[in-house]
Design an enzyme around this catalytic site. Sequence first.
Site, PDB file in Angstrom:
ATOM      1  N   CYS A  79       0.824  -1.215   0.000  1.00  0.00           N
ATOM      2  CA  CYS A  79       0.000   0.000   0.000  1.00  0.00           C
ATOM      3  C   CYS A  79       0.855   1.261   0.000  1.00  0.00           C
ATOM      4  CB  CYS A  79      -0.990  -0.037   1.150  1.00  0.00           C
ATOM      5  SG  CYS A  79      -2.354  -1.102   0.717  1.00  0.00           S
ATOM      6  N   HIS A 167      -3.648  -5.628   0.949  1.00  0.00           N
ATOM      7  CA  HIS A 167      -3.023  -6.106   2.190  1.00  0.00           C
ATOM      8  C   HIS A 167      -2.986  -7.632   2.243  1.00  0.00           C
ATOM      9  CE1 HIS A 167      -2.498  -2.339   4.386  1.00  0.00           C
ATOM     10  NE2 HIS A 167      -3.565  -1.933   3.722  1.00  0.00           N
ATOM     11  N   GLU A 169      -1.639  -9.413   4.407  1.00  0.00           N
ATOM     12  CA  GLU A 169      -1.556  -9.911   5.787  1.00  0.00           C
ATOM     13  C   GLU A 169      -2.918 -10.119   6.439  1.00  0.00           C
ATOM     14  OE1 GLU A 169      -0.703  -7.024   4.651  1.00  0.00           O
ATOM     15  OE2 GLU A 169      -1.270  -5.378   5.962  1.00  0.00           O
TER      16      GLU A 169
END
Length: 509
Positions: A79, A167, A169
Amino acid sequence: MTEKIYIFDFGSQYTQLIARRVRELNVYCEIHPYNHLPVIDKEVKGIILSGSPHSVFDNDAPSIELDSLRGELPVLGVCYGAQLTAFEAGGKVVRSETREYGRANLEFINDRNPLLRHITAKSQVWMSHGDTIKELPEDFTIIASTKDVKVAAFQVEGEETYGIQFHPEVTHSTEGEQLLKNFLVDICGCAQDWTPAHFVEDTIADLKEKLGNDKVVMGLSGGVDSSVAAMLLHRAIGENLYCIFVDNGLLRKDEFETVLHSYEDMGLNVKGVDAKDAFYKELSGVTDPEQKRKVIGRVFIEVFDDESHKIEDVKWLGQGTIYPDVIESVSVKGPSATIKSHHNVGGLPDFMKLKVVEPLNTLFKDEVRRVGKELEIKQIILGRHPFPGPGLGIRILSDITPEKVRILQEVDHIFIKGLKDYGLYDDVWQAGVMLLPVQSVGVMGDERTYENVVALRAVASLDGMTADWVHLPYDFLAEVSNKIINRVKGVNRVVYDISSKPPATIEWE
Ligand code: XMP
């Protein structure tokens, strides 16, 4: 030599989560705030640039010297990290017209690209950004797009530099783990050998070298962190580790004896110190919660200091500090990376000029448990609920007397044993009982009573920062309530706390 990944933190709420995901893939990593970067040694295999609440246009936009990294080591920008990489190389980043937030699907994937190998068509990813990369610099290539975000992922030609505007994660990015694995294993060449066994072996070797024949003193609390830290030290230096376990008179029923025995079984050189009276004396008449904490902290230090002076030539203080405490004290927002010891407040008195050894200061809580398992520490210690340092002292909502402690210990014991007997203990993150400063009217036999009220509390949580009350079964609550009122003299009413945090807290004081 432990190979590692550095995560440079620009302040995103997800940075710690990236670290956890990397470690779940058995690769060691460290978070470093962008404004206090470490030296990059040979052990570093790659860099991840985190997200950020900032925009690259902000006056105080966080930034780092990327030129010296790119091409030297694999880099993955996530990002903001991706936007910064593109922006600094002359790309165009703009405010996105619609906020790109939530689930999206990768409509185009270059699956020959090493970062995206084995990622399936239409893979779901999680977006969360206000800016977007509009144009890439010339030598950057798009390797994935969603319907709305053309530059969902890019690579710099001829370099192991990548950027993604989603993202990996968070679990909503369903193949995020595969993507991270591609980066760590195929691109950075990590061996995925950072396991609890490996950690134990390395740590013991490091501690042996660092401590030599020095003596270490350490306070044990019965909790997971201090127990695991002590066990590692014990494996490294044996009898040169002097453990002190203080009975402050505010522990659970029989806890002092039970835990002390467990420690002795583990082979620890531990001294149990009964300091109940000193604590009760100093706490007499104190009702303010913060004052109670201060008094308990002060008396603990006095007792601990007294005891440690009895050990000749001690050089080190062992502590069970874990990684989140360290990150907190050296965060992007923190005052300075040099202030590293505020988590020691209450643990390290100034007048004890000891060096500090913290064998767990690179681990997250769940990793501490796994290391504890590897060290064969008993489940009765590893599986324990968190328990506050000031103990029952902050669960008695008035001044503390030995009699009130006794009542609360009895009630708490019935509740906790009940949770265990019903198989509910491990589903609850933390449970306990508050003794309220309230008397209520009741009837027992033919007599009116005017006695104490207790409140039961059981919460589900990940880290104590937020918590939900647990929907314990009614028949369980009924049985526990009956037992408490029938067996504990001085209590005639039981209530169950159904508040979540926020806005309530877990403890009442
Ligand atoms: P609260 O009540 O703030 O609690 O929601 C969050 C977690 O912190 C524990 N706690 C403490 N632990 N010393 C401690 O060591 C304290 O003074 C203290 N106060 C709260 C609490 O038990 C919960 O796990």
